[in-house]
Design an enzyme around this catalytic site. Structure first.
Site, PDB file in Angstrom:
ATOM      1  N   HIS A 175      35.108  24.653  42.749  1.00 62.31           N
ATOM      2  CA  HIS A 175      36.238  25.220  43.487  1.00 62.31           C
ATOM      3  C   HIS A 175      37.349  25.653  42.532  1.00 62.31           C
ATOM      4  O   HIS A 175      37.766  24.891  41.672  1.00 62.31           O
ATOM      5  CB  HIS A 175      36.767  24.186  44.474  1.00 62.31           C
ATOM      6  CG  HIS A 175      37.829  24.716  45.366  1.00 62.31           C
ATOM      7  ND1 HIS A 175      38.902  23.967  45.742  1.00 62.31           N
ATOM      8  CD2 HIS A 175      37.988  25.917  45.960  1.00 62.31           C
ATOM      9  CE1 HIS A 175      39.690  24.678  46.531  1.00 62.31           C
ATOM     10  NE2 HIS A 175      39.152  25.871  46.677  1.00 62.31           N
ATOM     11  N   ASP A 210      33.377  46.097  34.348  1.00 64.08           N
ATOM     12  CA  ASP A 210      32.705  47.322  33.934  1.00 64.08           C
ATOM     13  C   ASP A 210      32.325  47.181  32.466  1.00 64.08           C
ATOM     14  O   ASP A 210      32.683  46.194  31.813  1.00 64.08           O
ATOM     15  CB  ASP A 210      33.584  48.556  34.204  1.00 64.08           C
ATOM     16  CG  ASP A 210      34.920  48.541  33.463  1.00 64.08           C
ATOM     17  OD1 ASP A 210      35.014  47.978  32.349  1.00 64.08           O
ATOM     18  OD2 ASP A 210      35.885  49.126  33.995  1.00 64.08           O
ATOM     19  N   HIS A 217      46.593  45.640  35.170  1.00 59.63           N
ATOM     20  CA  HIS A 217      45.324  45.572  34.442  1.00 59.63           C
ATOM     21  C   HIS A 217      45.458  44.697  33.195  1.00 59.63           C
ATOM     22  O   HIS A 217      44.550  43.910  32.892  1.00 59.63           O
ATOM     23  CB  HIS A 217      44.857  46.983  34.060  1.00 59.63           C
ATOM     24  CG  HIS A 217      43.515  47.021  33.413  1.00 59.63           C
ATOM     25  ND1 HIS A 217      42.369  46.600  34.051  1.00 59.63           N
ATOM     26  CD2 HIS A 217      43.121  47.425  32.180  1.00 59.63           C
ATOM     27  CE1 HIS A 217      41.335  46.742  33.237  1.00 59.63           C
ATOM     28  NE2 HIS A 217      41.759  47.239  32.099  1.00 59.63           N
ATOM     29  N   ALA A 219      36.775  49.149  37.445  1.00 55.27           N
ATOM     30  CA  ALA A 219      35.766  48.455  38.252  1.00 55.27           C
ATOM     31  C   ALA A 219      35.611  47.039  37.704  1.00 55.27           C
ATOM     32  O   ALA A 219      34.627  46.694  37.050  1.00 55.27           O
ATOM     33  CB  ALA A 219      34.441  49.205  38.253  1.00 55.27           C
ATOM     34  N   ASN A 220      36.638  46.239  37.938  1.00 57.62           N
ATOM     35  CA  ASN A 220      36.705  44.858  37.468  1.00 57.62           C
ATOM     36  C   ASN A 220      37.293  44.004  38.594  1.00 57.62           C
ATOM     37  O   ASN A 220      38.205  44.462  39.287  1.00 57.62           O
ATOM     38  CB  ASN A 220      37.617  44.734  36.246  1.00 57.62           C
ATOM     39  CG  ASN A 220      37.234  45.683  35.139  1.00 57.62           C
ATOM     40  OD1 ASN A 220      36.204  45.529  34.516  1.00 57.62           O
ATOM     41  ND2 ASN A 220      38.066  46.688  34.910  1.00 57.62           N
TER      42      ASN A 220
END
Length: 127
Positions: free
Chosen positions: A20, A28, A94, A117-118
């Site tokens: 957890h 990417d 980012h 694309a992360n």
């Protein structure tokens, strides 16, 4: 031989050790892998495997309580991929996502060549 689910032995083993609050960073092929984090490199060539394919495989195996993505992804196809799977996405810069990747237990590199694309998947519990 497993009948279903993730067949990659290293990825399967890494997922089995998660608890957890642990973070799995799905990246990417351009995202830098942080030092000291287990890296499962699935990239073969640009586009293989795709971010969506890896994400769906992971979601079939993990309980995810939240998703964190780069705010720069908003309005892109990468955002469409995430918003189609998560109702509530936390967006951070980012550069902050890159820092967060250092806290990941597992970094999964895809062959995706689409910008931003992360996603950081924060593990939940099934009860």
């Amino acid at each position: 031989m497993k009948r279903t689910g993730i067949l990659n032995a290293d990825l399967n083993a890494a997922l089995s050790r998660l608890g957890h609050g642990d973070i799995v960073l799905v990246a990417d092929c351009g995202m830098p892998a942080p030092a000291g984090v287990t890296v499962i490199d699935l990239a073969l060539v640009h586009g293989v495997p795709r971010f969506e394919q890896v994400l769906d495989a992971l979601l079939g195996e993990l309980v995810v309580e939240r998703c964190v993505a780069a705010e720069e992804a908003k309005g892109t196809v990468a955002d469409d991929w995430l918003s189609g799977r998560f109702t509530d996405i936390e967006y951070i810069r980012h550069s902050d996502l890159k820092q967060l990747s250092g806290a990941a237990r597992v970094f999964v590199r895809t062959g995706e060549a689409t910008a931003f694309a992360n996603a950081a998947l924060v593990c939940g519990v099934p009860f």
